[in-house]
Scaffold this motif. Structure first.
Motif, short mmCIF file in Angstrom:
data_model
loop_
_atom_site.label_atom_id
_atom_site.label_comp_id
_atom_site.label_asym_id
_atom_site.label_seq_id
_atom_site.Cartn_x
_atom_site.Cartn_y
_atom_site.Cartn_z
N GLY A 122 0.81 -1.22 0.00
CA GLY A 122 0.00 0.00 0.00
C GLY A 122 0.85 1.27 0.00
N VAL A 123 1.88 1.30 0.84
CA VAL A 123 2.75 2.47 0.90
C VAL A 123 3.45 2.68 -0.44
N ASN A 124 3.95 1.61 -1.02
CA ASN A 124 4.65 1.73 -2.31
C ASN A 124 3.69 2.10 -3.43
N ALA A 125 2.47 1.58 -3.40
CA ALA A 125 1.48 1.95 -4.42
C ALA A 125 1.12 3.42 -4.31
N PHE A 126 0.96 3.91 -3.08
CA PHE A 126 0.65 5.32 -2.86
C PHE A 126 1.79 6.20 -3.39
N GLN A 127 3.02 5.79 -3.11
CA GLN A 127 4.19 6.54 -3.60
C GLN A 127 4.21 6.57 -5.13
N ALA A 128 3.95 5.43 -5.75
CA ALA A 128 3.96 5.37 -7.22
C ALA A 128 2.83 6.21 -7.81
N ALA A 129 1.67 6.21 -7.15
CA ALA A 129 0.54 6.99 -7.65
C ALA A 129 0.80 8.48 -7.57
N ARG A 130 1.58 8.91 -6.60
CA ARG A 130 1.91 10.33 -6.46
C ARG A 130 3.04 10.73 -7.40
N GLY A 131 3.56 9.83 -8.18
CA GLY A 131 4.63 10.14 -9.12
C GLY A 131 6.00 10.08 -8.49
N GLY A 132 6.16 9.40 -7.39
CA GLY A 132 7.47 9.25 -6.77
C GLY A 132 7.96 10.49 -6.06
#
Length: 139
Positions: free
Chosen positions: A113-123
């Motif tokens: 979840g944390v990594n998906a959120f980071q990827a969705a925000r564009g890193g």
């Protein structure tokens, strides 16, 4: 560049020769004069480089090409993913010891979840919003 080095060597030789002729009492004035010439040469070189970089940025902007950001290195782009994988082992062990298979699933869902959120925000987790927006004032 070699011609400039040659000129600088000639200036140094002239300064040393003048020091030999005039004596040690004029040494500080001669050194100051030589360092002033070196500083002028450095200023000229720096000005030329800044103008060249500014012209390249203006050409890129005119063409619509966005230059690569200097801070977007491999570590910055993939840092959270790497840290997540490193922390996954102890988090998995803690989850299994305390809650069994359900604890393992919850730990991994949190990591994903944390990594998906980071990827969705564009890193851009570690940058402020105004730093991520493209700007004409960026160096």
């Amino acid at each position: 560049m070699e011609a400039r080095d040659h000129e600088l060597k000639k200036e140094l030789a002239a300064t040393l020769q003048a020091r030999g002729e005039l004596g040690a009492e004029y040494e500080s004035a001669l050194i100051d004069s030589f360092l002033e010439k070196v500083e002028q040469r450095l200023d000229t070189t720096l000005d030329r480089r800044v103008r060249r970089q500014l012209a390249e940025q203006q050409m890129s902007a005119a063409r619509g090409v966005r230059p690569a950001e200097p801070g977007s290195s491999f570590g910055e782009r993939h840092g959270l993913g790497i840290v997540s994988l490193i922390l996954a082992v102890p988090l998995s062990a803690i989850g299994v010891v305390n809650a069994g298979i359900e604890g393992l699933v919850v730990a991994w869902l949190g990591i994903v979840g944390v990594n998906a959120f980071q990827a969705a925000r564009g890193g851009g987790l570690f940058r402020r919003r105004e730093e991520r927006a493209p700007s004409d004032w960026r160096d």
